[in-house]
Design a protein around this motif. Structure first.
Motif, PDB file in Angstrom:
ATOM      1  N   GLN A  89       0.931  -1.059   0.056  1.00  0.00           N
ATOM      2  CA  GLN A  89      -0.096   0.190   0.217  1.00  0.00           C
ATOM      3  C   GLN A  89       0.888   1.309   0.073  1.00  0.00           C
ATOM      4  OE1 GLN A  89      -3.258  -0.343  -0.650  1.00  0.00           O
ATOM      5  NE2 GLN A  89      -2.946  -2.599  -0.687  1.00  0.00           N
ATOM      6  N   TYR A  90       2.201   1.057   0.073  1.00  0.00           N
ATOM      7  CA  TYR A  90       3.020   2.260   0.022  1.00  0.00           C
ATOM      8  C   TYR A  90       3.392   2.508  -1.363  1.00  0.00           C
ATOM      9  CZ  TYR A  90       6.291   5.837   1.555  1.00  0.00           C
ATOM     10  OH  TYR A  90       7.111   6.912   1.680  1.00  0.00           O
ATOM     11  N   TRP A 118     -11.279  -1.269 -14.682  1.00  0.00           N
ATOM     12  CA  TRP A 118     -10.162  -1.131 -14.152  1.00  0.00           C
ATOM     13  C   TRP A 118      -9.883   0.078 -13.607  1.00  0.00           C
ATOM     14  CZ3 TRP A 118      -5.945  -4.617 -15.563  1.00  0.00           C
ATOM     15  CH2 TRP A 118      -6.529  -5.879 -16.195  1.00  0.00           C
ATOM     16  N   ALA A 119     -10.842   1.026 -13.478  1.00  0.00           N
ATOM     17  CA  ALA A 119     -10.491   2.501 -13.015  1.00  0.00           C
ATOM     18  C   ALA A 119     -10.034   2.349 -11.613  1.00  0.00           C
ATOM     19  CB  ALA A 119     -11.773   3.526 -13.083  1.00  0.00           C
ATOM     20  N   PRO A 120     -10.657   1.792 -10.638  1.00  0.00           N
ATOM     21  CA  PRO A 120     -10.232   1.444  -9.466  1.00  0.00           C
ATOM     22  C   PRO A 120      -8.680   1.109  -9.304  1.00  0.00           C
ATOM     23  CG  PRO A 120     -12.330   0.648  -9.411  1.00  0.00           C
ATOM     24  CD  PRO A 120     -11.893   1.129 -10.989  1.00  0.00           C
ATOM     25  N   LEU A 121      -8.251  -0.004  -9.719  1.00  0.00           N
ATOM     26  CA  LEU A 121      -7.090  -0.221 -10.059  1.00  0.00           C
ATOM     27  C   LEU A 121      -5.951   0.691 -10.470  1.00  0.00           C
ATOM     28  CD1 LEU A 121      -4.914  -2.656  -9.517  1.00  0.00           C
ATOM     29  CD2 LEU A 121      -5.313  -3.446 -11.838  1.00  0.00           C
ATOM     30  N   TYR A 122      -6.351   1.509 -11.513  1.00  0.00           N
ATOM     31  CA  TYR A 122      -5.749   2.408 -12.036  1.00  0.00           C
ATOM     32  C   TYR A 122      -5.490   3.602 -11.212  1.00  0.00           C
ATOM     33  CZ  TYR A 122      -4.856   7.064 -14.417  1.00  0.00           C
ATOM     34  OH  TYR A 122      -4.589   7.945 -15.189  1.00  0.00           O
ATOM     35  N   LEU A 123      -6.419   4.256 -10.573  1.00  0.00           N
ATOM     36  CA  LEU A 123      -6.504   5.236  -9.580  1.00  0.00           C
ATOM     37  C   LEU A 123      -5.693   5.028  -8.444  1.00  0.00           C
ATOM     38  CD1 LEU A 123     -10.068   6.563  -9.597  1.00  0.00           C
ATOM     39  CD2 LEU A 123      -8.048   7.960 -10.319  1.00  0.00           C
ATOM     40  N   TRP A 124      -5.929   3.611  -7.879  1.00  0.00           N
ATOM     41  CA  TRP A 124      -4.863   3.286  -6.676  1.00  0.00           C
ATOM     42  C   TRP A 124      -3.587   3.455  -7.254  1.00  0.00           C
ATOM     43  CZ3 TRP A 124      -1.779  -1.319  -6.603  1.00  0.00           C
ATOM     44  CH2 TRP A 124      -1.187  -1.700  -5.685  1.00  0.00           C
ATOM     45  N   ALA A 125      -3.085   2.634  -8.241  1.00  0.00           N
ATOM     46  CA  ALA A 125      -1.466   2.716  -8.594  1.00  0.00           C
ATOM     47  C   ALA A 125      -1.033   3.862  -9.015  1.00  0.00           C
ATOM     48  CB  ALA A 125      -1.544   1.732  -9.859  1.00  0.00           C
ATOM     49  N   LEU A 126      -1.937   4.954  -9.541  1.00  0.00           N
ATOM     50  CA  LEU A 126      -1.169   6.232  -9.988  1.00  0.00           C
ATOM     51  C   LEU A 126      -0.499   6.926  -8.756  1.00  0.00           C
ATOM     52  CD1 LEU A 126      -1.483   7.799 -12.447  1.00  0.00           C
ATOM     53  CD2 LEU A 126      -3.682   9.193 -11.272  1.00  0.00           C
ATOM     54  N   LYS A 127      -0.598   6.596  -7.704  1.00  0.00           N
ATOM     55  CA  LYS A 127      -0.180   7.097  -6.405  1.00  0.00           C
ATOM     56  C   LYS A 127       1.287   6.969  -6.687  1.00  0.00           C
ATOM     57  CE  LYS A 127      -0.352   7.745  -1.332  1.00  0.00           C
ATOM     58  NZ  LYS A 127       1.214   7.598  -1.016  1.00  0.00           N
ATOM     59  N   ASN A 128       1.953   6.055  -7.117  1.00  0.00           N
ATOM     60  CA  ASN A 128       3.223   5.808  -7.215  1.00  0.00           C
ATOM     61  C   ASN A 128       3.928   7.132  -8.033  1.00  0.00           C
ATOM     62  OD1 ASN A 128       5.948   4.893  -8.863  1.00  0.00           O
ATOM     63  ND2 ASN A 128       5.463   3.060  -7.324  1.00  0.00           N
ATOM     64  N   VAL A 129       3.489   7.396  -9.207  1.00  0.00           N
ATOM     65  CA  VAL A 129       4.046   8.408 -10.096  1.00  0.00           C
ATOM     66  C   VAL A 129       3.675   9.866  -9.214  1.00  0.00           C
ATOM     67  CG1 VAL A 129       2.022   8.824 -11.737  1.00  0.00           C
ATOM     68  CG2 VAL A 129       4.329   9.482 -12.204  1.00  0.00           C
ATOM     69  N   ILE A 130       2.579  10.070  -8.578  1.00  0.00           N
ATOM     70  CA  ILE A 130       2.292  11.325  -8.010  1.00  0.00           C
ATOM     71  C   ILE A 130       3.263  11.474  -6.871  1.00  0.00           C
ATOM     72  CG2 ILE A 130       0.461  12.267  -6.474  1.00  0.00           C
ATOM     73  CD1 ILE A 130      -0.498  12.328  -9.143  1.00  0.00           C
TER      74      ILE A 130
END
Length: 563
Positions: free
Chosen positions: A374-375, A408-420
């Motif tokens: 989750q990090y 697939w949007a929930p997975l996308y939004l969750w994973a987007l935090k990495n580049v943010i």
């Protein structure tokens, strides 16, 4: 007619060759529902003559005639799908002659230098034509908008015409590393078309898709092998991963692979060859290749597949490209179905939807819902990750959402935090570091002399945060992105480094594109990005600044947020 001589075929030339056929390329037009009558092909090989559809046949060599006038020549067979391994022995076809007749009139008559196992070539009766503009493709939500971002794009390179069993200018050995114009969500050739450039090079690469040995065709159906019926089917380097197993290449006396034309498809570096070309031309041969491509990037590694489901596997970038291929096959097939043009040699869109659903369920359960993930929020991979590979994944997930895969949007939004987190300037990761090559979640274990042991993690150490992982990468990791002591001091003083990335300039272009894609999806009301990440605009500004400082940008990364 002479009888078939297998030894003569196997003894034919295996040297790569090519033959220009520019005068017979054609727009596919309407897709076939049945073979068109009046078409026939005569193949002359080592003095023997073979006739299609009626007459003696070359083993494992198939010629299919389509209602739109296309004639597809395929070498390869699967056989024995209920057995652990295929009973077919691969071989390459040497030099031969092909004549195509249309109701008794010669339509094509030429020498073919070679034909690789599991490769194809396609005769088209009319020149390929563009039927859809970039603006129309964007309006249909089938691709992001490309345009001027304020950085120079290099001029489009000269066209390298496609030849039968040739690759144009695509990298034939896909495992080749380094920056390449064919690696990204789409290739540079496709991007140049989206930027208003010449479509010719894009169409050449789309035709070259035929030449790669990835066409695992079920000869009983004429379609790509059904991975819903045979979920553990694979073409891994050797047997043992699941059944049935298919050997990829002919082998010499020592068991070494004999590569046709040096062509090696690989999931981790798999390039988009036919998607934008299909959208632009409507050519059904390109659609068929999209389906073969999507199947191949699952077939190549069945380590996660079960007897119930085919689950793709690979390193993070490979998983990203495999997802992309599935999204592309599904969206393109939906379009063909809506137009009533889906060939009977293709799977329906429902086939691709089931495969996509299975991947989403698996990767959501194993990564998105993993409490220990989750990090850094990795969709694939483990305790060491390449941010540039994460960006490949984010570009693919954004493309999936764009093309109608809202689930697939929930997975996308969750994973987007990495580049943010890598670009907001507040996570502890200094944006001026750039796109690091690899980052660790845990430090390496140390040897007796206190030196890091690359590849062995010290799991007794606490999980590193962004600041710690970046510092470890730039100062300790022997396989990281090292900075001098002076650079490290400067970065601590100014985490943005004056708007210039210290490392990974090429990768920073993808980082910027991924952030712009996120903004674009929100404008289309496809993903609620800013409510999740209110710092998105700051991230975009930071990435834009660094990319402009480079002085140029790759065509394939020239994504803009406006239509």
């Amino acid at each position: 007619m002479k009888k078939f001589n297998r030894r003569a075929i196997l003894g034919g030339s295996l040297v790569a060759g090519s033959l220009g056929i520019g005068h017979v390329f054609a727009q596919a037009g309407n897709a076939p529902t049945a073979a068109r009558s009046g078409l026939s092909a005569i193949v002359t090989l080592n003095g023997a003559t073979y006739a299609y559809p009626n007459g003696p046949k070359i083993p494992s060599y198939y010629v299919s005639f389509h209602q739109d006038g296309r004639v597809v020549f395929h070498l390869g067979a699967l056989r024995a799908l209920n057995w652990p391994a295929s009973t077919v022995k691969p071989y390459h076809l040497g030099a031969h002659h092909v004549r195509i007749e249309d109701n008794g009139k010669v339509a094509f008559d030429d020498n073919i230098p070679s034909h690789w196992w599991n490769a194809e070539w396609t005769y088209r009766p009319r020149p390929l034509a563009i039927v859809k503009t970039p603006a129309e493709i964007v309006a249909d939500h089938r691709m992001f908008s490309f345009g001027n971002i304020g950085s120079r794009v290099s001029p489009q390179p000269p066209r390298v015409p496609y030849k039968i069993m040739g690759a144009s200018s695509i990298t034939t050995y896909m495992p080749t590393t380094g920056e390449r114009p064919d690696i990204g969500l789409i290739t540079d050739n496709s991007a140049y078309y989206m930027l208003g450039g010449d479509p010719g090079p894009m169409l050449d690469w789309a035709q070259a898709n035929d030449s790669f040995p990835l066409h695992y065709r079920d000869e009983t159906t004429g379609k790509p092998i059904d991975l819903l019926r045979y979920p553990q089917a694979n073409c891994y380097d050797g047997p043992g991963m699941g059944d049935p197993w298919f050997d990829r290449y002919p082998r010499d006396a020592q068991g070494n692979n004999i590569l046709g034309g040096g062509m090696v498809p690989q999931q981790a570096h798999f390039c988009e060859m036919a998607y934008v070309a299909y959208l632009a031309s409507g050519d059904m041969g390109f659609l068929q290749n999209l389906q073969y491509n999507a199947n191949f990037t699952i077939l190549c590694d069945a380590s996660k597949s079960t007897k119930q489901q085919a689950i793709l596997s690979g390193e993070p970038r490979g998983v990203a490209w495999a997802f992309r291929n599935l999204f592309m096959a599904h969206a393109a097939t939906q379009d063909a179905e809506a137009a009533g043009t889906l060939p009977n040699t293709c799977h329906p869109s429902s086939y691709w939807k089931i495969l996509l659903d299975n991947q989403l369920a698996y990767y959501t359960a194993t990564h998105m819902k993993d409490p220990n993930n989750q990090y850094f929020r990795l969709v694939s991979g483990g305790d060491r990750f390449g941010p540039w590979q994460v960006d490949f994944m984010l570009a693919t997930l954004a493309f999936g959402v764009l093309t109608g895969h809202s689930d697939w949007a929930p997975l996308y939004l969750w994973a987007l935090k990495n580049v943010i987190d890598r670009t907001n300037g507040t996570s502890g990761y200094p944006p001026g570091f750039g796109t690091a090559y690899y980052l660790n979640r845990f430090p390496w274990a140390k040897d007796a002399q206190g030196k890091p042991i690359s590849g062995t993690f010290d799991k007794s150490a606490p999980l590193m945060n962004w600041a710690e992982s970046a510092q470890y990468c730039m100062s300790v990791d022997p396989d990281g992105s090292p900075l001098s002591a002076a650079q490290q001091v400067a970065l601590k003083s100014d985490p943005l480094n004056g708007g210039k990335a210290m490392t990974g300039n090429e990768s920073m272009m993808t980082t910027r594109a991924v952030l712009v894609m996120a903004s674009y999806l929100e404008k289309l009301n496809l993903a609620n990005v800013r409510a999740t990440y209110p710092e998105l605009d700051v991230c975009i500004d930071n990435a834009e600044r660094m990319v402009r400082a480079i002085g140029g940008i790759n065509a394939r990364q020239s994504i803009v947020a406006s239509q």
